[in-house]
Design an enzyme around this catalytic site. Structure first.
Site, PDB file in Angstrom:
ATOM      1  N   ASP A  21       0.811  -1.219   0.000  1.00 14.58           N
ATOM      2  CA  ASP A  21       0.000   0.000   0.000  1.00 14.58           C
ATOM      3  C   ASP A  21       0.848   1.274   0.000  1.00 14.58           C
ATOM      4  OD1 ASP A  21       0.965  -0.230   2.519  1.00 14.58           O
ATOM      5  OD2 ASP A  21      -0.931   0.136   3.553  1.00 14.58           O
ATOM      6  N   HIS A 225      23.288   2.067 -18.131  1.00 15.39           N
ATOM      7  CA  HIS A 225      22.225   2.463 -17.194  1.00 15.39           C
ATOM      8  C   HIS A 225      22.437   1.839 -15.821  1.00 15.39           C
ATOM      9  CE1 HIS A 225      19.497   3.380 -20.878  1.00 15.39           C
ATOM     10  NE2 HIS A 225      20.292   4.381 -20.586  1.00 15.39           N
ATOM     11  N   ASP A 242      26.078  10.270 -13.772  1.00 13.04           N
ATOM     12  CA  ASP A 242      25.056  10.832 -14.666  1.00 13.04           C
ATOM     13  C   ASP A 242      23.857  11.131 -13.777  1.00 13.04           C
ATOM     14  OD1 ASP A 242      23.088  11.381 -16.534  1.00 13.04           O
ATOM     15  OD2 ASP A 242      23.628   9.727 -17.871  1.00 13.04           O
ATOM     16  N   ASP A 253      20.327  17.135 -17.175  1.00 14.90           N
ATOM     17  CA  ASP A 253      20.881  15.808 -17.469  1.00 14.90           C
ATOM     18  C   ASP A 253      22.383  15.979 -17.696  1.00 14.90           C
ATOM     19  OD1 ASP A 253      21.357  13.228 -18.271  1.00 14.90           O
ATOM     20  OD2 ASP A 253      20.211  13.345 -20.142  1.00 14.90           O
ATOM     21  N   HIS A 332      25.875   4.313 -28.051  1.00 20.28           N
ATOM     22  CA  HIS A 332      24.655   5.134 -28.015  1.00 20.28           C
ATOM     23  C   HIS A 332      24.845   6.367 -28.891  1.00 20.28           C
ATOM     24  CE1 HIS A 332      26.475   8.048 -25.190  1.00 20.28           C
ATOM     25  NE2 HIS A 332      26.945   7.011 -24.510  1.00 20.28           N
ATOM     26  N   HIS A 336      19.929  13.799 -27.095  1.00 16.98           N
ATOM     27  CA  HIS A 336      18.474  13.690 -27.217  1.00 16.98           C
ATOM     28  C   HIS A 336      17.882  15.038 -26.828  1.00 16.98           C
ATOM     29  CE1 HIS A 336      18.615  13.321 -22.796  1.00 16.98           C
ATOM     30  NE2 HIS A 336      19.609  12.469 -22.979  1.00 16.98           N
ATOM     31  N   HIS A 343      14.357  12.308 -21.683  1.00 18.57           N
ATOM     32  CA  HIS A 343      14.400  12.014 -23.127  1.00 18.57           C
ATOM     33  C   HIS A 343      13.133  12.650 -23.672  1.00 18.57           C
ATOM     34  CE1 HIS A 343      17.076   8.262 -22.298  1.00 18.57           C
ATOM     35  NE2 HIS A 343      17.715   9.395 -22.156  1.00 18.57           N
ATOM     36  N   GLU A 366      26.433  14.255 -25.442  1.00 16.49           N
ATOM     37  CA  GLU A 366      26.966  13.310 -24.469  1.00 16.49           C
ATOM     38  C   GLU A 366      27.714  12.122 -25.070  1.00 16.49           C
ATOM     39  OE1 GLU A 366      23.951  10.799 -22.596  1.00 16.49           O
ATOM     40  OE2 GLU A 366      22.388  12.050 -23.452  1.00 16.49           O
ATOM     41  N   TYR A 370      33.433   3.389 -23.824  1.00 15.83           N
ATOM     42  CA  TYR A 370      33.265   2.357 -22.794  1.00 15.83           C
ATOM     43  C   TYR A 370      34.079   1.137 -23.223  1.00 15.83           C
ATOM     44  CZ  TYR A 370      29.371   5.583 -22.460  1.00 15.83           C
ATOM     45  OH  TYR A 370      28.610   6.736 -22.415  1.00 15.83           O
ATOM     46  N   ARG A 388      31.916   9.181 -19.956  1.00 15.79           N
ATOM     47  CA  ARG A 388      30.921   9.961 -20.708  1.00 15.79           C
ATOM     48  C   ARG A 388      30.986  11.391 -20.181  1.00 15.79           C
ATOM     49  NH1 ARG A 388      26.953   6.898 -20.169  1.00 15.79           N
ATOM     50  NH2 ARG A 388      25.751   7.731 -18.439  1.00 15.79           N
ATOM     51  N   GLU A 390      28.587  14.860 -20.496  1.00 13.84           N
ATOM     52  CA  GLU A 390      27.277  15.275 -20.988  1.00 13.84           C
ATOM     53  C   GLU A 390      26.906  16.670 -20.493  1.00 13.84           C
ATOM     54  OE1 GLU A 390      23.964  12.911 -19.460  1.00 13.84           O
ATOM     55  OE2 GLU A 390      22.740  13.529 -21.158  1.00 13.84           O
TER      56      GLU A 390
HETATM   57  N1  GLY Z   1      20.505  10.199 -18.103  1.00 12.12           N
HETATM   58  C1  GLY Z   1      19.985   9.596 -19.263  1.00 12.12           C
HETATM   59  C2  GLY Z   1      20.707  10.025 -20.456  1.00 12.12           C
HETATM   60  O1  GLY Z   1      21.770  10.582 -20.366  1.00 12.12           O
HETATM   61  O2  GLY Z   1      20.241   9.884 -21.550  1.00 12.12           O
HETATM   62 MN    MN Z   2      21.217  12.269 -21.613  1.00 15.80          MN
HETATM   63 MN    MN Z   3      22.470  11.579 -18.687  1.00 15.21          MN
END
Ligand code: GLY
Ligand code: MN
Ligand code: MN
Length: 436
Positions: A21, A225, A242, A253, A332, A336, A343, A366, A370, A388, A390
């Site tokens: 609950d 992720h 991140d 982000d 990737h 975005h 996103h 970004e 890797y 990374r 970003e």
């Molecule tokens: N934090 C998600 C991305 O960088 O797309």
């Molecule tokens: Mn991102």
């Molecule tokens: Mn990110």
């Protein structure tokens, strides 16, 4: 844009159970919130162009002293009109009786089928109820159209007020990342660094994170992720963070990667400089008139050349880029759209062509590399390094503005910031006793 003879129906997001609950913290549906600013669940916004009694109808929960004592305040029907600008407000519990009547004699229903499955079956039932009135001369809508296209084009171009909210989220998030760098040292747990970020976000105007923070030390940085955040930070490793805060439902982000002990090793620095150069090349391509894929193409070029120079890829840049050889280490895309959703919505192609940047768009840039442990044919010194970088970038009339520049990314700047006094005293935390 809806045109006459249309009706648009937008539900609020449902509440979601965490376990038994206990519910997850409530977050509005972005489309619903964008149009209404109404923060409660159990609500449906209805837009009816040309309706004489008012074009914006909101179904919402009624005031209820007992429920409000247990579960929190409600705007109620008067609040919906006085505070949220609804022309008409009806109880949510009456939606079944009232909504079919609002659909009568309309040609078109704007409703995003499939997004709210619970409501989809009601929509069909309401439509059938209107159809049954045909002999009484009532015309039932013939078209169901997704509202996404119109609405998401609006959300893609940010207004001045939206940019202000995004700048606030970006500034607080950038400062939070600085704190994380200052706090970091070997022996802390990844989630202790997460706590530094969240504490800063929440004490500076971002009540929630925009998405679950990724705090990955060493080879955890190679998991795109990674959100467990439960490992101990090791001397000699990099830490990839991140994380971004959300202000008034607008996201930041940001990713930074830095050495746990404050000093890049020779190999870490060499790889880091490649990603940084790729990111800068990509950011330079964010200009009105350039198309969406140009930053990605620029990043891929710099990354591929860098990997050749370091001996990780072998061959000529042109051929390796054509073969997408970089994808082993860069799987990737370079960014975005960013907005109310991390996103964010908005098409990336128009008429099958990459769309051009326009003032008011906000995107992330970004790139990363890797090098997973055990990567075949790659020297040991590179393995287990995940990087990374970003930033959040707004397209302006003349170029771009980086909203997240307050957090350093040059090697020397990062090392200087980390050389200061440590923000978090190292102390032992209880580790998990039971492994499943
Ligand atoms: N934090 C998600 C991305 O960088 O797309
Ligand atoms: Mn991102
Ligand atoms: Mn990110």
């Amino acid at each position: 844009m809806l045109g006459d003879n249309s009706i648009a129906i937008l539900p609020a997001a449902p509440e979601r159970t965490r376990s038994r609950d206990v519910e997850h913290p409530y977050r509005s549906d972005s489309d619903f919130y964008y149009l209404t600013g109404f923060p409660e669940p159990e609500a449906i916004a209805v837009l009816i162009p040309g309706r004489k009694q008012g074009q914006f109808v909101l179904f919402c929960r009624e005031r209820d002293p007992e429920m409000e004592t247990w579960n929190g305040r409600r705007a109620g029907l008067d609040g919906a009109k006085d505070d949220y600008g609804a022309d008409d407000a009806f109880p949510f519990s009456d939606v079944d009786d009232i909504l079919p009547g609002l659909m009568e004699n309309k040609e078109r229903v704007f409703y995003s089928m499939g997004t709210h499955p619970d409501l989809d079956s009601h929509m069909i039932e309401w439509l059938n109820r209107v159809r049954k009135k045909a002999r009484a001369g009532v015309h039932a809508p013939g078209e169901f159209v997704s509202l996404d296209h119109l609405l998401h084009e609006m959300r893609l171009i940010k207004s001045t007020a939206e940019i202000q909210a995004m700048k606030k989220a970006a500034k607080v998030s950038a400062e939070g990342h600085c704190r994380a760098m200052q706090a970091c040292q070997p022996g802390l747990m990844e989630y202790q660094i997460e706590a530094v970020l969240l504490h800063y976000f929440m004490t500076h105007g971002c009540r929630h994170s925009a998405y679950p923070s990724i705090v990955g030390g060493g080879e955890n940085g190679c998991i795109l992720h990674y959100t467990e955040n439960e490992a101990e930070l090791q001397d000699g490793d990099l830490l990839l963070i991140d994380a971004g805060g959300e202000h008034d439902n607008y996201a930041a982000d940001i990713t930074r990667t830095f050495p746990v002990n404050g000093k890049f090793s020779v190999a870490q620095r060499a790889l880091y400089e490649v990603v940084l150069a790729a990111q800068q090349a990509a950011i330079n391509k964010v200009q009105p008139g350039n198309h969406w894929n140009e930053p990605h193409q620029a990043a891929v070029k710099v990354l591929t050349k860098g990997l050749i120079k370091l001996g990780i890829l072998k061959g000529t840049p042109g051929k390796l880029i054509k073969e997408e050889a970089y994808r082993r280490f860069y799987m990737h895309r370079t960014g975005h759209w960013l907005g109310m959703d991390v996103h964010d919505v908005g098409d990336y192609k128009v008429d099958n062509e990459w769309r051009e940047f326009e003032p008011g768009m906000v995107l992330t840039v970004e790139p990363g590399l890797y090098i997973a442990p055990g990567s075949k044919g790659v020297a040991k010194k590179w393995q287990g390094i995940g990087i990374r970088i970003e930033d959040d970038v707004r397209v302006t009339r003349t170029g771009h503005e980086v909203l997240t520049s307050a957090v350093p990314k040059e090697v020397d700047q990062i090392e200087a910031l980390m050389a200061g006094e440590k923000l978090v005293a190292k102390k032992k935390v209880a580790k998990k006793k039971h492994k499943i």
